[in-house]
Every structure is written in C-alpha cells, then in structure tokens.
Design an enzyme around this catalytic site. Structure first.
Site, mmCIF file in Angstrom:
data_model
loop_
_atom_site.group_PDB
_atom_site.id
_atom_site.type_symbol
_atom_site.label_atom_id
_atom_site.label_comp_id
_atom_site.label_asym_id
_atom_site.label_seq_id
_atom_site.Cartn_x
_atom_site.Cartn_y
_atom_site.Cartn_z
ATOM 1 N N GLY A 14 21.723 44.605 13.625
ATOM 2 C CA GLY A 14 22.297 45.366 14.624
ATOM 3 C C GLY A 14 22.494 46.170 14.602
ATOM 4 N N GLN A 41 27.406 54.036 15.595
ATOM 5 C CA GLN A 41 27.610 53.826 13.765
ATOM 6 C C GLN A 41 27.247 54.752 12.974
ATOM 7 O OE1 GLN A 41 26.072 49.053 14.732
ATOM 8 N NE2 GLN A 41 28.161 49.325 13.325
ATOM 9 N N CYS A 72 30.524 43.397 11.574
ATOM 10 C CA CYS A 72 30.428 44.445 12.092
ATOM 11 C C CYS A 72 30.191 45.451 10.831
ATOM 12 C CB CYS A 72 31.479 45.034 13.245
ATOM 13 S SG CYS A 72 30.897 46.575 13.623
ATOM 14 N N LEU A 73 28.931 46.230 10.243
ATOM 15 C CA LEU A 73 28.619 46.770 9.469
ATOM 16 C C LEU A 73 30.237 48.020 9.645
ATOM 17 C CD1 LEU A 73 25.101 47.174 9.435
ATOM 18 C CD2 LEU A 73 26.735 46.070 7.875
ATOM 19 N N HIS A 116 26.909 42.717 21.736
ATOM 20 C CA HIS A 116 28.351 43.373 20.628
ATOM 21 C C HIS A 116 27.773 44.656 20.355
ATOM 22 C CE1 HIS A 116 29.286 43.463 16.614
ATOM 23 N NE2 HIS A 116 28.473 44.695 16.013
ATOM 24 N N GLU A 117 26.250 45.243 20.530
ATOM 25 C CA GLU A 117 25.831 46.753 19.741
ATOM 26 C C GLU A 117 25.879 47.141 21.276
ATOM 27 O OE1 GLU A 117 25.151 47.209 17.185
ATOM 28 O OE2 GLU A 117 23.908 45.388 16.213
ATOM 29 N N HIS A 174 29.954 48.814 21.682
ATOM 30 C CA HIS A 174 29.490 50.432 20.639
ATOM 31 C C HIS A 174 29.043 51.294 20.870
ATOM 32 C CE1 HIS A 174 30.100 48.603 16.463
ATOM 33 N NE2 HIS A 174 28.813 48.123 16.489
HETATM 34 O O1 GNR Z 1 24.965 42.580 10.941
HETATM 35 C C1 GNR Z 1 25.672 42.634 11.844
HETATM 36 N N1 GNR Z 1 25.759 40.934 12.054
HETATM 37 C C2 GNR Z 1 26.381 39.888 13.537
HETATM 38 C C3 GNR Z 1 26.413 39.117 13.769
HETATM 39 C C4 GNR Z 1 26.609 38.576 14.388
HETATM 40 C C5 GNR Z 1 27.371 38.906 15.611
HETATM 41 C C6 GNR Z 1 26.430 40.260 15.988
HETATM 42 C C7 GNR Z 1 26.294 40.916 14.996
HETATM 43 S S1 GNR Z 1 25.591 42.626 14.793
HETATM 44 C C8 GNR Z 1 25.836 42.652 12.937
HETATM 45 C C9 GNR Z 1 25.063 44.683 13.022
HETATM 46 C C10 GNR Z 1 26.454 45.315 13.400
HETATM 47 O O2 GNR Z 1 27.265 45.957 13.423
HETATM 48 N N2 GNR Z 1 26.035 45.921 14.634
HETATM 49 O O3 GNR Z 1 26.563 46.673 15.671
HETATM 50 NI NI NI Z 2 28.858 46.299 15.116
#
Ligand code: GNR
Ligand code: NI
Length: 176
Positions: free
Chosen positions: A46, A51, A94-95, A136-137, A140
């Site tokens: 995601g 980001q 999270c990236l 999660h997104e 953000h």
């Molecule tokens: O790549 C991602 N893996 C992930 C694993 C578990 C829960 C959420 C994520 S999102 C993350 C990519 C990212 O930072 N998205 O904002």
């Molecule tokens: Ni993230």
C-alpha cells in the site's frame, strides 16, 4: 511513469493532513500510476500520496501475492463508514519507517466509501489484510502513523533511532 522518492520518519511532512481531491483528472491518474510504480519497486502492499510528498487524499493498494497477477486498487477521498467491534491484530510495517515492524490492533472489518480512478463513487466491505491496509493508509491521510498505535515506550525508541539515522545522513539539515 516514474518512481518517486519516499518520505521517511521523522520528516514532518508525514504529519500533514492531506486535502480532498477535487478533480479526478489525468494529473491525478498519473500520480496514482507513479505511486503504484513506487510501491511495486519498494516493494510494499500500500502507499498513501503523502509518502511521496503529495498531501492529497489518495492511496493505492495491491495485495496480490508473488506469482499472482497484479491487482492494483486506487482509492480517492476514502471515508470509513462503519468499523466492526471485532478487532484483529496484524504485524504492520511502513515504507516511511523502513525495517521496523510491530503488532497493531484495529477493527477487523471496515466499510469504506471512495472514488475509483474513473471518479466513480464506490463502497467496499473489507476484512483481513485489506481492512488493516485501508486503515493504515487512511491514517496516513490524517497524518497518523502505525507507531501511533503502539506503546509510547516503543514509539519513542523508534523515533529516536530514525532521528539519529536522519542526522547521520544529512548533518545540519535535521528537522522534526
Ligand atoms: O507495505 C506495507 N505493508 C503493510 C503490512 C501490514 C500492514 C500495513 C502495511 S502498509 C505497508 C506500506 C505502507 O507503508 N503504506 O503506507
Ligand atoms: Ni505506511
């Protein structure tokens, strides 16, 4: 299409609240395509526009496993309509916080309203990893990171480590 540099903790850009998308046009679709390319390159499942430094309410997700055909999803102006009382725990990453993982508890299922890449209003009922990833997104888009859902002790440790890393990389240019 192009791969964009990722914004990394503790960059204060990650704390910005993103603005609603007003028009789903070619410019926005190009950004969505660049985000998908950036996400696949990372690799991640995601990515929110903030980001890559774009404070717009846009996110992309692809949960296809290795060897499966790609399944890109674009969510514009997503809104959580309903969250389940039932919770689930996933190990999240999270990236923008590379190589750090922690368990996060969230609603197990969510109903989300959004515009697709054609600007068409859609609704999905998500559960499992899709529900976790959407939350999660969407966090953000509101300047919230998954480390905001873990203990303060752990969060402070992670932030400290990333501040130190940023300092080593760019001495004198530290912010946040
Ligand atoms: O790549 C991602 N893996 C992930 C694993 C578990 C829960 C959420 C994520 S999102 C993350 C990519 C990212 O930072 N998205 O904002
Ligand atoms: Ni993230």
């Amino acid at each position: 299409m192009s791969i964009k540099p990722l914004i990394i903790l503790p960059d204060p850009i990650l704390r910005q609240v993103s603005k609603p998308v007003e028009r789903v046009d070619g410019d926005l679709r190009r950004l969505a395509d660049d985000m998908l390319e950036t996400m696949y390159d990372a690799p991640g499942i995601g990515l929110a526009a903030i980001q890559v430094g774009e404070p717009r309410r846009l996110l992309v997700i692809d949960l296809a496993k290795e060897g499966e055909p790609p399944a890109p999803h674009v969510f514009i102006n997503p809104e959580i309509l309903v969250s389940s009382d039932q919770r689930s725990v996933y190990e999240e990453g999270c990236l923008s916080i590379p190589d750090y993982y922690a368990e996060v508890e969230r609603p197990a299922a969510v109903r989300v309203k959004y515009l697709d890449r054609d600007g068409k209003l859609q609704e999905i009922e998500a559960e499992g990893l899709m529900a976790t990833c959407l939350q999660h997104e969407i966090d953000h888009l509101n300047g919230i990171l998954f480390i905001d859902h873990i203990s303060k002790l752990k969060r402070d440790m992670v932030v400290k480590k990333f501040k130190k890393l940023a300092k080593e990389k760019a001495p004198g240019r530290m912010v946040g």
